[in-house]
Design a protein around this motif. Structure first.
Motif, short mmCIF file in Angstrom:
data_model
loop_
_atom_site.label_atom_id
_atom_site.label_comp_id
_atom_site.label_asym_id
_atom_site.label_seq_id
_atom_site.Cartn_x
_atom_site.Cartn_y
_atom_site.Cartn_z
N ARG A 81 68.39 -52.48 -31.73
CA ARG A 81 69.39 -53.07 -32.83
C ARG A 81 68.55 -53.47 -34.38
O ARG A 81 69.00 -52.95 -35.33
N ASP A 82 67.09 -53.52 -33.92
CA ASP A 82 66.34 -53.27 -35.10
C ASP A 82 65.04 -52.68 -35.60
O ASP A 82 64.32 -52.04 -34.02
N LEU A 83 63.83 -52.27 -36.18
CA LEU A 83 63.44 -51.84 -36.01
C LEU A 83 62.42 -52.86 -35.03
O LEU A 83 61.12 -51.61 -34.44
N ALA A 84 61.96 -54.27 -35.37
CA ALA A 84 60.78 -54.95 -34.81
C ALA A 84 61.08 -54.69 -32.74
O ALA A 84 59.96 -54.58 -32.24
N GLU A 85 62.61 -54.60 -32.77
CA GLU A 85 63.28 -54.58 -31.64
C GLU A 85 62.55 -52.92 -30.54
O GLU A 85 61.67 -52.55 -30.17
N ARG A 86 62.81 -51.65 -31.72
CA ARG A 86 61.99 -50.53 -31.83
C ARG A 86 61.00 -50.21 -30.76
O ARG A 86 60.36 -49.59 -30.68
N LYS A 87 59.75 -50.98 -32.28
CA LYS A 87 58.13 -50.79 -32.08
C LYS A 87 58.16 -51.60 -30.67
O LYS A 87 57.13 -50.99 -30.30
N ALA A 88 58.53 -53.00 -30.36
CA ALA A 88 58.15 -53.26 -29.31
C ALA A 88 58.50 -52.71 -27.84
O ALA A 88 57.58 -52.68 -27.02
N LEU A 89 59.57 -51.66 -28.02
CA LEU A 89 60.33 -50.78 -26.71
C LEU A 89 59.65 -49.36 -26.83
O LEU A 89 59.26 -49.63 -25.74
N LEU A 90 58.89 -49.21 -27.69
CA LEU A 90 57.82 -47.92 -28.06
C LEU A 90 57.19 -48.42 -27.19
O LEU A 90 56.53 -47.51 -26.38
N LEU A 114 47.57 -51.95 -33.32
CA LEU A 114 45.75 -52.30 -33.63
C LEU A 114 45.94 -53.35 -33.39
O LEU A 114 45.14 -54.11 -32.71
N GLU A 115 46.87 -54.37 -33.78
CA GLU A 115 46.35 -55.86 -33.91
C GLU A 115 47.06 -56.39 -33.09
O GLU A 115 46.44 -57.73 -32.31
N LEU A 116 47.41 -55.67 -31.89
CA LEU A 116 48.53 -56.24 -30.12
C LEU A 116 47.23 -56.07 -29.58
O LEU A 116 46.31 -56.84 -28.73
N LYS A 117 46.31 -54.94 -30.03
CA LYS A 117 45.04 -54.48 -29.17
C LYS A 117 43.78 -55.54 -29.39
O LYS A 117 42.67 -56.28 -29.21
N LYS A 118 43.50 -55.63 -30.89
CA LYS A 118 42.73 -56.47 -31.42
C LYS A 118 42.78 -58.45 -30.77
O LYS A 118 41.59 -58.39 -30.22
N HIS A 119 43.56 -58.46 -30.53
CA HIS A 119 44.04 -59.63 -30.03
C HIS A 119 44.47 -60.14 -28.58
O HIS A 119 44.47 -61.19 -27.95
N GLY A 120 43.75 -58.48 -27.69
CA GLY A 120 43.95 -58.46 -26.14
C GLY A 120 45.18 -58.18 -25.84
O GLY A 120 45.63 -58.35 -24.74
N HIS A 121 45.98 -58.33 -26.20
CA HIS A 121 48.05 -57.90 -25.90
C HIS A 121 48.28 -56.79 -25.12
O HIS A 121 49.57 -56.91 -24.99
N THR A 122 46.99 -55.86 -25.52
CA THR A 122 47.38 -54.88 -24.71
C THR A 122 46.11 -54.13 -24.42
O THR A 122 44.91 -54.55 -25.67
N ASP A 123 46.02 -53.19 -23.35
CA ASP A 123 45.14 -52.36 -23.03
C ASP A 123 45.24 -51.07 -23.52
O ASP A 123 44.00 -50.28 -23.23
N LYS A 124 45.93 -50.37 -24.50
CA LYS A 124 46.68 -49.65 -24.12
C LYS A 124 45.84 -48.04 -25.11
O LYS A 124 45.37 -48.95 -25.89
N PRO A 125 45.40 -47.14 -24.23
CA PRO A 125 44.45 -46.49 -25.42
C PRO A 125 45.24 -45.95 -26.71
O PRO A 125 46.74 -46.02 -26.59
N VAL A 126 44.28 -46.29 -27.24
CA VAL A 126 45.23 -46.00 -29.37
C VAL A 126 43.74 -44.43 -29.70
O VAL A 126 43.33 -44.84 -29.82
N VAL A 127 44.96 -43.59 -30.08
CA VAL A 127 44.44 -42.12 -30.26
C VAL A 127 45.06 -42.21 -31.78
O VAL A 127 46.03 -41.83 -31.98
#
Length: 179
Positions: A81-90, A114-127
């Protein structure tokens, strides 16, 4: 592996499209799934074409106001429905994230993961795929943030900088033990 790619929907010249196509072909040949913004234009189209032609799957996450540009031939297409939901789903639908060249939307997506990783909310690799030195300035800024104490975790825990597509995919496959 389901790999989210943040990138531009702009039509760009060969110094950006060639490495994007190369990464897409590697992703498809590796049997991976592309999770992307769903658009069938510009660099997004180049990557989707490359993945699909090489045998990979396509999962698009478009957004309501861009639905007319969504790729018709994707294996799956979700309209947020919006960009925020899109980012979360991606991020939710992917095992890893690759940041390619892009504008403000791509930068917004990059800083969010990167902010999610910084705060430990994801551990997915980011390149961060630094095609043609596009992100040299950002890389320098991140190093300054780290050196001056703005990052509570080492930069290397947050993002891997790759200069070439093969290095980006190799890092991800190594992270998942698929090499």
């Amino acid at each position: 592996m389901k790999i989210c790619v943040f990138l531009s929907a702009a039509d760009l010249d060969d110094r950006y499209t060639r490495p994007a196509r190369e990464f897409a072909e590697l992703l498809g040949k590796g049997g991976h799934t592309l999770v992307w913004g769903g658009s069938d234009v510009g660099l997004m189209k180049v990557v989707a074409d490359g993945v699909q032609e090489a045998g990979g799957r396509l999962v698009g996450i478009s957004v309501d106001f861009l639905a007319a540009k969504a790729r018709a031939g994707a294996d799956e297409m979700v309209i947020a429905r919006d960009l925020a939901e899109r980012k979360a789903l991606l991020v939710e639908r992917a095992d890893a994230v690759v940041i390619m060249v892009g504008g403000t939307g791509t930068l917004d997506e990059a800083t969010e993961i990167l902010e999610l990783k910084k705060h430990g909310h994801t551990d997915k690799p980011v390149v961060l795929l630094n095609t043609a030195g596009f992100y040299d300035g950002l890389k320098e800024q991140f190093r300054r943030m780290e050196n001056e104490g703005f990052l509570p975790r080492p930069l290397t825990d947050l993002v891997f900088f790759a200069e070439e597509p093969v290095g980006a995919l190799a890092y991800l496959e190594e992270s998942f033990g698929t090499v």
